[in-house]
Design a protein around this motif. Structure first.
Motif, PDB file in Angstrom:
ATOM      1  N   VAL A 114       1.735  35.892  25.782  1.00 38.37           N
ATOM      2  CA  VAL A 114       1.237  36.191  24.437  1.00 38.37           C
ATOM      3  C   VAL A 114       2.021  37.393  23.909  1.00 38.37           C
ATOM      4  O   VAL A 114       1.995  38.474  24.497  1.00 38.37           O
ATOM      5  CB  VAL A 114      -0.276  36.492  24.467  1.00 38.37           C
ATOM      6  N   VAL A 115       2.722  37.177  22.800  1.00 38.76           N
ATOM      7  CA  VAL A 115       3.584  38.216  22.246  1.00 38.76           C
ATOM      8  C   VAL A 115       2.831  39.079  21.230  1.00 38.76           C
ATOM      9  O   VAL A 115       3.041  40.282  21.123  1.00 38.76           O
ATOM     10  CB  VAL A 115       4.818  37.567  21.567  1.00 38.76           C
ATOM     11  N   HIS A 116       1.936  38.416  20.477  1.00 37.27           N
ATOM     12  CA  HIS A 116       1.252  39.152  19.412  1.00 37.27           C
ATOM     13  C   HIS A 116      -0.097  38.506  19.116  1.00 37.27           C
ATOM     14  O   HIS A 116      -0.214  37.286  19.147  1.00 37.27           O
ATOM     15  CB  HIS A 116       2.113  39.135  18.138  1.00 37.27           C
ATOM     16  N   VAL A 117      -1.078  39.342  18.827  1.00 38.67           N
ATOM     17  CA  VAL A 117      -2.382  38.838  18.367  1.00 38.67           C
ATOM     18  C   VAL A 117      -2.684  39.511  17.036  1.00 38.67           C
ATOM     19  O   VAL A 117      -2.598  40.739  16.917  1.00 38.67           O
ATOM     20  CB  VAL A 117      -3.506  39.168  19.386  1.00 38.67           C
ATOM     21  N   HIS A 118      -2.982  38.699  16.021  1.00 34.57           N
ATOM     22  CA  HIS A 118      -3.436  39.272  14.748  1.00 34.57           C
ATOM     23  C   HIS A 118      -4.936  39.039  14.629  1.00 34.57           C
ATOM     24  O   HIS A 118      -5.416  37.921  14.819  1.00 34.57           O
ATOM     25  CB  HIS A 118      -2.716  38.619  13.564  1.00 34.57           C
ATOM     26  N   ARG A 119      -5.646  40.097  14.308  1.00 37.69           N
ATOM     27  CA  ARG A 119      -7.096  40.006  14.097  1.00 37.69           C
ATOM     28  C   ARG A 119      -7.355  39.991  12.600  1.00 37.69           C
ATOM     29  O   ARG A 119      -6.914  40.891  11.877  1.00 37.69           O
ATOM     30  CB  ARG A 119      -7.789  41.201  14.738  1.00 37.69           C
ATOM     31  N   LYS A 120      -8.069  38.997  12.144  1.00 39.69           N
ATOM     32  CA  LYS A 120      -8.320  38.838  10.706  1.00 39.69           C
ATOM     33  C   LYS A 120      -8.889  40.121  10.124  1.00 39.69           C
ATOM     34  O   LYS A 120      -9.884  40.662  10.623  1.00 39.69           O
ATOM     35  CB  LYS A 120      -9.291  37.674  10.479  1.00 39.69           C
ATOM     36  N   VAL A 121      -8.230  40.606   9.091  1.00 43.49           N
ATOM     37  CA  VAL A 121      -8.629  41.870   8.472  1.00 43.49           C
ATOM     38  C   VAL A 121      -9.688  41.623   7.397  1.00 43.49           C
ATOM     39  O   VAL A 121     -10.691  42.313   7.319  1.00 43.49           O
ATOM     40  CB  VAL A 121      -7.392  42.577   7.867  1.00 43.49           C
ATOM     41  N   TYR A 122      -9.435  40.626   6.570  1.00 46.20           N
ATOM     42  CA  TYR A 122     -10.343  40.347   5.446  1.00 46.20           C
ATOM     43  C   TYR A 122     -11.282  39.214   5.819  1.00 46.20           C
ATOM     44  O   TYR A 122     -10.892  38.059   5.835  1.00 46.20           O
ATOM     45  CB  TYR A 122      -9.536  40.025   4.190  1.00 46.20           C
TER      46      TYR A 122
END
Lengths: 293, 279
Positions: A114-122
């Motif tokens: 896993v290179v990157h995880v984005h957590r929903k901001v909005y």
């Protein structure tokens, strides 16, 4: 994308849009769905397979949130990484982080990690949406470098409707802006669903303004009467749609694009080069001072 | 000043709506573990439209139309119901409710017309749910958005169903869908009626037309216009107030019974799961 591209003709990148209909709250069944589609994508030589938002859990998880949550480093994700092999993977999940925080997250994995995880901001909490009740909000909008696809920015559904998120990705100078979504159909008075129209407008505008490839993967199927409309697409940096998945139907849609198109588009319209980032920052700081002092 | 008729356009893309609704019926029925559906067919616009949608979605052999006349039901309604059955090829059964209704009201000869109408609606509901078990199909609702908002229906009667494909379409919009699907002309042409007593029409009973009230409901509910703004575009203040009151006073019909909260997690309050939980 990189200097190497200028010297040898770049190979076309093959992207598989896994426009699926996950079961609501049945992670095992959804893992099986992912494994099936990953295998299909690999058999079609996809370099990247992208699943929609919350693809491992379904959308209206509500009180199930803690029960369906996974850790990015957990065994279920590991199974997917192993199945993906050389194909890069993007999928959505409920992420359990420290101190019982649950995020609506999307991960990018490449080369078995896993290179990157984005957590929903909005987290939309209005109308039919109720996400802040269940999820903690992410507080980072960051791009990352991938080994084979250049610089990537990932956003989740509502994030994409915030111009600031796209502006940050423009400042990040992404090559690919990727949006995963669970967009329900609303507005049936026009030739297509109104929400689909808005998404298409956003994808085309962002692709052109960022000089990037925009990939949208939206789910299909129903949950409690809500119809998710699909229509996943890949848009080139000239704002033209390269490939589009069908509306309403499940599909694994393959899109190919030539990374050299990014170079060509940036020569024709060098918006990122001309961007006055410091001016933007100074103006934002001024607004911050005025609004919050 | 713009008039509401110029502002509100309730036109729908009927082809798109039909496509979504057929899929909705298939999806919601299959994920509940069924493949069939049951509906009460009155011969009116709403139930005829749902019958056509269901026949297309599931195949006519998987749809059971239950025709449940009372002795005062108009023969034209029965004829219209037969038109739909013949056109779609759905299965059908006719079950008169006269005997049981009359047996009950023999004890209450002074009962009002409203009590009779509600009792008939609930009698039909119990028959539908029984036929649902016999046919192994889910009950399809046929209440439209105008009726749901105005509360023009019987709680646990015609408002009861497992899934409702047309509950987010105003009557005006449902009419467009009906025409697109090919609902027989006599049904499209006749005035809406619950067929509750001889000569009854919805619009006569409500005191306004669906065309008028749908425009008002759309601005009030969908677009959140305020009272003064509605009056500004030509709606009479009394009409606006009457409709607002109907919406509010009938809200109970659209909700589960109120549960007295005692614990930390109460059903329908903070015990929150989707209906499609786990499917």
């Amino acid at each position: 994308m990189t200097a190497d591209d200028e010297q040898s003709p770049a190979r076309l990148l093959r992207i598989a849009l896994a426009q699926c209909s996950p079961a609501l709250g049945d992670v095992e069944r959804n893992l099986a769905l992912h494994l099936r589609l990953i295998e299909q994508a690999r058999s079609q030589q996809a370099d990247l397979v992208v699943f929609p938002e919350l693809s491992l859990t379904g959308y209206f998880v509500r009180d199930m949130t803690p029960d369906v949550a996974l850790e990015a480093g957990g065994p279920q994700i590991a199974r997917l990484l192993q199945a993906a092999g050389p194909t890069a993977l993007v999928c959505g999940f409920v992420e359990e982080a420290a101190r019982a925080r649950f995020f609506n997250s999307v991960l990018f994995a490449e080369g078995g990690r896993v290179v990157h995880v984005h957590r929903k901001v909005y987290l939309p909490t209005y109308g039919l949406f109720d996400e802040q009740r269940y999820f903690a909000a992410g507080d980072r909008i960051q791009a990352f470098d991938s080994a084979r696809f250049g610089r990537i920015g990932m956003l989740i559904c509502e994030d994409f409707w915030h111009l600031s998120a796209a502006a940050i990705m423009q400042a990040e100078e992404v090559d690919i802006l990727l949006c995963v979504s669970n967009s329900p159909a609303r507005g049936v008075d026009g030739p297509k669903v109104r929400t689909a129209e808005t998404y298409e407008n956003l994808c085309r505008a962002y692709a052109q303004l960022l000089g990037a490839v925009v990939i949208l993967v939206n789910r299909v199927g129903f949950e409690d009467g809500l119809c998710f409309w699909g229509g996943s697409m890949v848009v080139g940096p000239d704002g033209q749609i390269i490939a589009q998945a069908p509306f309403l139907d499940e599909s694994l849609t393959l899109a190919e694009f030539d990374p050299l198109e990014l170079r060509r588009a940036r020569i024709t319209t060098p918006l990122a080069r001309d961007e006055r980032l410091l001016t933007t920052i100074e103006e934002l700081v001024r607004i911050k001072r005025q609004r919050y002092s | 000043m713009m008039h509401s008729q110029q502002i509100v356009n309730l036109t729908i893309n009927a082809e798109l709506v039909a496509e979504i609704l057929r899929r909705f019926i298939r999806n919601e029925i299959r994920r509940a573990g069924f493949s069939r559906a049951v509906l009460g067919l009155s011969g009116g616009l709403d139930s005829s439209t749902v019958a056509l949608l269901a026949a297309e979605a599931l195949g006519p052999e998987n749809v059971l139309a239950v025709v449940m006349p009372y002795k005062t039901s108009s023969p034209a309604s029965l004829r219209d119901a037969q038109l739909v059955i013949a056109q779609t090829g759905v299965r059908s059964i006719e079950i008169s409710i006269t005997e049981q209704i009359d047996a009950y009201f023999a004890r209450f000869p002074d009962a009002s017309q409203l009590r009779l109408a509600n009792k008939c609606a609930r009698e039909r509901m119990t028959i539908l749910y029984d036929q649902s078990a016999a046919f192994e199909g889910l009950v399809l609702g046929t209440s439209n958005k105008s009726e749901l908002l105005l509360g023009y229906g019987t709680q646990y009667g015609d408002l009861a169903s497992a899934i409702n494909p047309v509950g987010d379409l105003y009557k005006t919009q449902l009419r467009q869908l009906a025409a697109y699907l090919g609902v027989p002309e006599p049904i499209l042409q006749k005035p809406p009626s619950g067929d509750l007593w001889v000569g009854q029409t919805d619009e006569g009973e409500l005191g306004f037309t669906y065309a008028e009230v749908d425009r008002l409901l759309y601005l009030m509910v969908d677009r959140r216009w305020r009272r003064a703004e509605l009056i500004e575009v030509g709606f009479a203040a009394e009409f606006v107030d009457r409709v607002a009151t109907l919406i509010r006073r009938n809200h109970y019909k659209r909700r589960m019974p109120v549960i007295a909260k005692l614990s930390h997690r109460t059903v329908d309050r903070d015990f929150r799961y989707a209906r499609d939980w786990g499917t």
